[in-house]
Design a protein around this motif. Structure first.
Motif, PDB file in Angstrom:
ATOM      1  N   GLU A  75       0.853  -1.183   0.000  1.00 11.32           N
ATOM      2  CA  GLU A  75       0.000   0.000   0.000  1.00 11.32           C
ATOM      3  C   GLU A  75       0.886   1.229   0.000  1.00 11.32           C
ATOM      4  OE1 GLU A  75      -3.702   1.841   2.647  1.00 11.32           O
ATOM      5  OE2 GLU A  75      -3.017  -0.223   2.965  1.00 11.32           O
ATOM      6  N   HIS A  76       0.324   2.316  -0.465  1.00 15.11           N
ATOM      7  CA  HIS A  76       1.122   3.533  -0.556  1.00 15.11           C
ATOM      8  C   HIS A  76       0.209   4.737  -0.400  1.00 15.11           C
ATOM      9  CE1 HIS A  76       4.765   5.696  -1.648  1.00 15.11           C
ATOM     10  NE2 HIS A  76       4.027   6.483  -2.426  1.00 15.11           N
ATOM     11  N   ARG A  77       0.717   5.764   0.251  1.00 11.07           N
ATOM     12  CA  ARG A  77      -0.026   7.019   0.373  1.00 11.07           C
ATOM     13  C   ARG A  77       0.742   8.086  -0.381  1.00 11.07           C
ATOM     14  NH1 ARG A  77      -2.870   8.429   5.847  1.00 11.07           N
ATOM     15  NH2 ARG A  77      -4.074   6.722   4.962  1.00 11.07           N
ATOM     16  N   LEU A  78       0.043   8.794  -1.238  1.00 15.56           N
ATOM     17  CA  LEU A  78       0.690   9.761  -2.117  1.00 15.56           C
ATOM     18  C   LEU A  78       0.010  11.116  -1.999  1.00 15.56           C
ATOM     19  CD1 LEU A  78       2.663  10.400  -4.476  1.00 15.56           C
ATOM     20  CD2 LEU A  78       0.874   9.601  -6.039  1.00 15.56           C
ATOM     21  N   GLU A  79       0.793  12.131  -1.685  1.00 15.27           N
ATOM     22  CA  GLU A  79       0.298  13.505  -1.681  1.00 15.27           C
ATOM     23  C   GLU A  79       0.746  14.168  -2.973  1.00 15.27           C
ATOM     24  OE1 GLU A  79       1.430  15.633   1.790  1.00 15.27           O
ATOM     25  OE2 GLU A  79       0.293  14.363   3.167  1.00 15.27           O
ATOM     26  N   THR A  80      -0.208  14.660  -3.741  1.00 16.84           N
ATOM     27  CA  THR A  80       0.115  15.211  -5.046  1.00 16.84           C
ATOM     28  C   THR A  80      -0.908  16.269  -5.420  1.00 16.84           C
ATOM     29  OG1 THR A  80       0.543  14.631  -7.355  1.00 16.84           O
ATOM     30  CG2 THR A  80      -1.181  13.392  -6.238  1.00 16.84           C
ATOM     31  N   GLU A  81      -0.905  16.665  -6.682  1.00 16.00           N
ATOM     32  CA  GLU A  81      -1.886  17.612  -7.201  1.00 16.00           C
ATOM     33  C   GLU A  81      -2.574  16.997  -8.409  1.00 16.00           C
ATOM     34  OE1 GLU A  81      -0.064  21.323  -8.129  1.00 16.00           O
ATOM     35  OE2 GLU A  81       0.790  21.594  -6.128  1.00 16.00           O
ATOM     36  N   VAL A  82      -3.832  17.380  -8.619  1.00 18.94           N
ATOM     37  CA  VAL A  82      -4.559  16.959  -9.804  1.00 18.94           C
ATOM     38  C   VAL A  82      -5.095  18.202 -10.509  1.00 18.94           C
ATOM     39  CG1 VAL A  82      -5.212  14.706  -8.905  1.00 18.94           C
ATOM     40  CG2 VAL A  82      -6.711  16.671  -8.502  1.00 18.94           C
ATOM     41  N   LEU A  83      -5.320  18.055 -11.808  1.00 16.87           N
ATOM     42  CA  LEU A  83      -5.855  19.142 -12.625  1.00 16.87           C
ATOM     43  C   LEU A  83      -7.321  18.881 -12.938  1.00 16.87           C
ATOM     44  CD1 LEU A  83      -3.058  19.757 -15.284  1.00 16.87           C
ATOM     45  CD2 LEU A  83      -3.796  21.363 -13.521  1.00 16.87           C
ATOM     46  N   VAL A  92      -4.327  16.878  -3.337  1.00 16.47           N
ATOM     47  CA  VAL A  92      -5.062  15.685  -2.928  1.00 16.47           C
ATOM     48  C   VAL A  92      -4.125  14.700  -2.226  1.00 16.47           C
ATOM     49  CG1 VAL A  92      -6.719  15.872  -4.819  1.00 16.47           C
ATOM     50  CG2 VAL A  92      -4.669  14.477  -5.107  1.00 16.47           C
ATOM     51  N   GLU A  93      -4.747  13.822  -1.466  1.00 16.86           N
ATOM     52  CA  GLU A  93      -4.028  12.715  -0.840  1.00 16.86           C
ATOM     53  C   GLU A  93      -4.651  11.425  -1.356  1.00 16.86           C
ATOM     54  OE1 GLU A  93      -2.584  12.516   3.503  1.00 16.86           O
ATOM     55  OE2 GLU A  93      -4.435  11.326   3.483  1.00 16.86           O
ATOM     56  N   LEU A  94      -3.825  10.534  -1.885  1.00 18.44           N
ATOM     57  CA  LEU A  94      -4.306   9.285  -2.468  1.00 18.44           C
ATOM     58  C   LEU A  94      -3.855   8.098  -1.641  1.00 18.44           C
ATOM     59  CD1 LEU A  94      -3.360   9.875  -6.229  1.00 18.44           C
ATOM     60  CD2 LEU A  94      -5.582  10.267  -5.176  1.00 18.44           C
ATOM     61  N   ASP A  95      -4.781   7.198  -1.351  1.00 13.61           N
ATOM     62  CA  ASP A  95      -4.435   5.882  -0.832  1.00 13.61           C
ATOM     63  C   ASP A  95      -4.428   4.936  -2.024  1.00 13.61           C
ATOM     64  OD1 ASP A  95      -4.091   6.582   1.756  1.00 13.61           O
ATOM     65  OD2 ASP A  95      -6.019   5.862   2.483  1.00 13.61           O
ATOM     66  N   VAL A  96      -3.271   4.334  -2.328  1.00 11.78           N
ATOM     67  CA  VAL A  96      -3.118   3.521  -3.525  1.00 11.78           C
ATOM     68  C   VAL A  96      -2.708   2.106  -3.133  1.00 11.78           C
ATOM     69  CG1 VAL A  96      -2.082   3.408  -5.819  1.00 11.78           C
ATOM     70  CG2 VAL A  96      -2.260   5.610  -4.653  1.00 11.78           C
ATOM     71  N   ALA A  97      -3.341   1.110  -3.746  1.00 14.88           N
ATOM     72  CA  ALA A  97      -2.994  -0.287  -3.480  1.00 14.88           C
ATOM     73  C   ALA A  97      -3.090  -1.091  -4.765  1.00 14.88           C
ATOM     74  CB  ALA A  97      -3.919  -0.874  -2.417  1.00 14.88           C
ATOM     75  N   ALA A  98      -2.208  -2.088  -4.907  1.00 16.91           N
ATOM     76  CA  ALA A  98      -2.258  -3.024  -6.029  1.00 16.91           C
ATOM     77  C   ALA A  98      -3.138  -4.196  -5.618  1.00 16.91           C
ATOM     78  CB  ALA A  98      -0.853  -3.500  -6.377  1.00 16.91           C
ATOM     79  N   VAL A  99      -4.146  -4.501  -6.438  1.00 18.56           N
ATOM     80  CA  VAL A  99      -5.116  -5.519  -6.051  1.00 18.56           C
ATOM     81  C   VAL A  99      -5.303  -6.536  -7.176  1.00 18.56           C
ATOM     82  CG1 VAL A  99      -6.360  -3.879  -4.587  1.00 18.56           C
ATOM     83  CG2 VAL A  99      -7.072  -4.198  -6.947  1.00 18.56           C
ATOM     84  N   THR A 111      -8.528  10.421  -0.464  1.00 16.56           N
ATOM     85  CA  THR A 111      -8.957  10.540   0.932  1.00 16.56           C
ATOM     86  C   THR A 111      -9.056  11.989   1.387  1.00 16.56           C
ATOM     87  OG1 THR A 111      -6.661  10.299   1.661  1.00 16.56           O
ATOM     88  CG2 THR A 111      -7.995   8.303   1.528  1.00 16.56           C
ATOM     89  N   ARG A 112      -8.402  12.879   0.655  1.00 21.56           N
ATOM     90  CA  ARG A 112      -8.472  14.304   1.011  1.00 21.56           C
ATOM     91  C   ARG A 112      -8.245  15.137  -0.233  1.00 21.56           C
ATOM     92  NH1 ARG A 112      -4.677  17.935   1.769  1.00 21.56           N
ATOM     93  NH2 ARG A 112      -3.040  16.352   1.825  1.00 21.56           N
ATOM     94  N   ALA A 113      -9.069  16.164  -0.401  1.00 21.53           N
ATOM     95  CA  ALA A 113      -8.911  17.093  -1.526  1.00 21.53           C
ATOM     96  C   ALA A 113      -9.083  18.511  -1.005  1.00 21.53           C
ATOM     97  CB  ALA A 113      -9.930  16.808  -2.626  1.00 21.53           C
TER      98      ALA A 113
END
Length: 304
Positions: A75-83, A92-99, A111-113
């Motif tokens: 699992e990974h948490r990523l803080e980034t920007e979106v357009l 935004v803050e993304l919770d990312v997982a490979a499933v 999870t947060r914008a």
């Protein structure tokens, strides 16, 4: 349970923005909360890479690397920007997982914008693609003073008096030398005005249509019209609809035509439309026949 069914159920039940991507970062599923957040219809997202359509250009490589790293971690948490479609940048803050089973997919949950971020100063100077902030200016074409600004207009009003007297390539493009694609020097046009199209020099994707017209001895008028992704997408969609209506394509044939024109392979289209690859090829054969095209690559002549 199949990964796609699991993701679909999650997207329907969870009010948070959710996107599912393949190993290449291409979007395969986006729920309503995500399309609302970005202000983009699903058709603009499905089949395209997240970093191409949702990430500011200067962050694309970093975000792409972060997403690929998820495949080697749980699992990974990523803080980034979106357009957004309107060119706004959201933190935004993304919770990312490979499933799922191989080939794995990425499930990203926003999870947060935050609220829209301030536009970088350089983008304000040039104008964001699609915002209608057209620019025009008059320059000297004399050899000794080539490019020196004599006047600058935006939206029809004279402004930026602080730029007058400076080279256009320095004041507007932040260069030390004239632009290599300058419509006054890059080629020798047989007639005026002369127009070139180049990538927009802003944080968002888009193109600039630059037209040069000699006005008198020693001067020229330059106009710059910026076309953003939303405009280009609208033009493309209008072209697809016109071709589909003229050839009397079915709704599904129109869907396949859209993705073929975007360069998608039959297997990609089958994933996006959730139909078999055999069905895609069936619709492809029918629409090619109706459009009078021999191969999928022959469709290009219908669009250009």
């Amino acid at each position: 349970m199949d990964w796609s069914l699991t993701a679909s159920l999650l997207a329907e039940r969870d009010g948070r923005p959710i996107v599912v991507m393949d190993r290449r970062g291409r979007i395969e599923l986006a729920n309503g909360a995500l399309t609302s957040l970005l202000g983009r219809p699903r058709e603009e997202l499905l089949g395209r890479r997240w970093t191409d359509v949702c990430t500011p250009r200067e962050q694309g490589r970093k975000v792409g690397q972060a997403l690929r790293a998820v495949f080697t971690s749980a699992e990974h948490r990523l803080e980034t920007e979106v357009l957004t479609r309107e060119g706004e940048r959201l933190a935004v803050e993304l919770d990312v997982a490979a499933v799922g089973r191989p080939p794995l997919r990425l499930v990203c949950i926003v999870t947060r914008a935050g609220p829209p971020l301030p536009v970088p100063q350089r983008a304000v100077a040039h104008g964001e693609p699609g915002q209608g902030l057209d620019l025009s200016y008059e320059i000297s074409t004399e050899l000794a003073t080539f490019g020196t600004l004599k006047a600058v207009w935006r939206a029809g009003h004279s402004e930026h008096e602080d730029m007058v007297g400076r080279p256009c390539f320095g004041a507007l493009a932040h260069r030390d030398t004239p632009c290599q694609d300058c419509p006054l020097t890059a080629v020798s046009p047989t007639s005026w005005p002369h127009t070139i199209v180049r990538q927009a020099s802003t944080v968002s994707e888009g193109f600039e249509v630059v037209t040069a017209t000699p006005t008198s001895a020693g001067t020229a008028h330059i106009s710059v019209h910026t076309i953003g992704d939303s405009t280009l997408t609208g033009l493309f969609e209008a072209k697809v609809r016109r071709l589909a209506q003229a050839a009397r394509l079915s709704e599904r044939e129109g869907d396949v035509l859209r993705y073929l024109a975007l360069g998608r392979s039959p297997i990609d289209i089958s994933t996006v439309l959730r139909i078999t690859e055999r069905t895609v090829k069936f619709h492809q054969a029918n629409l090619l026949r109706k459009l009078g095209a021999e191969t999928r690559f022959d469709l290009l002549r219908l669009f250009f």
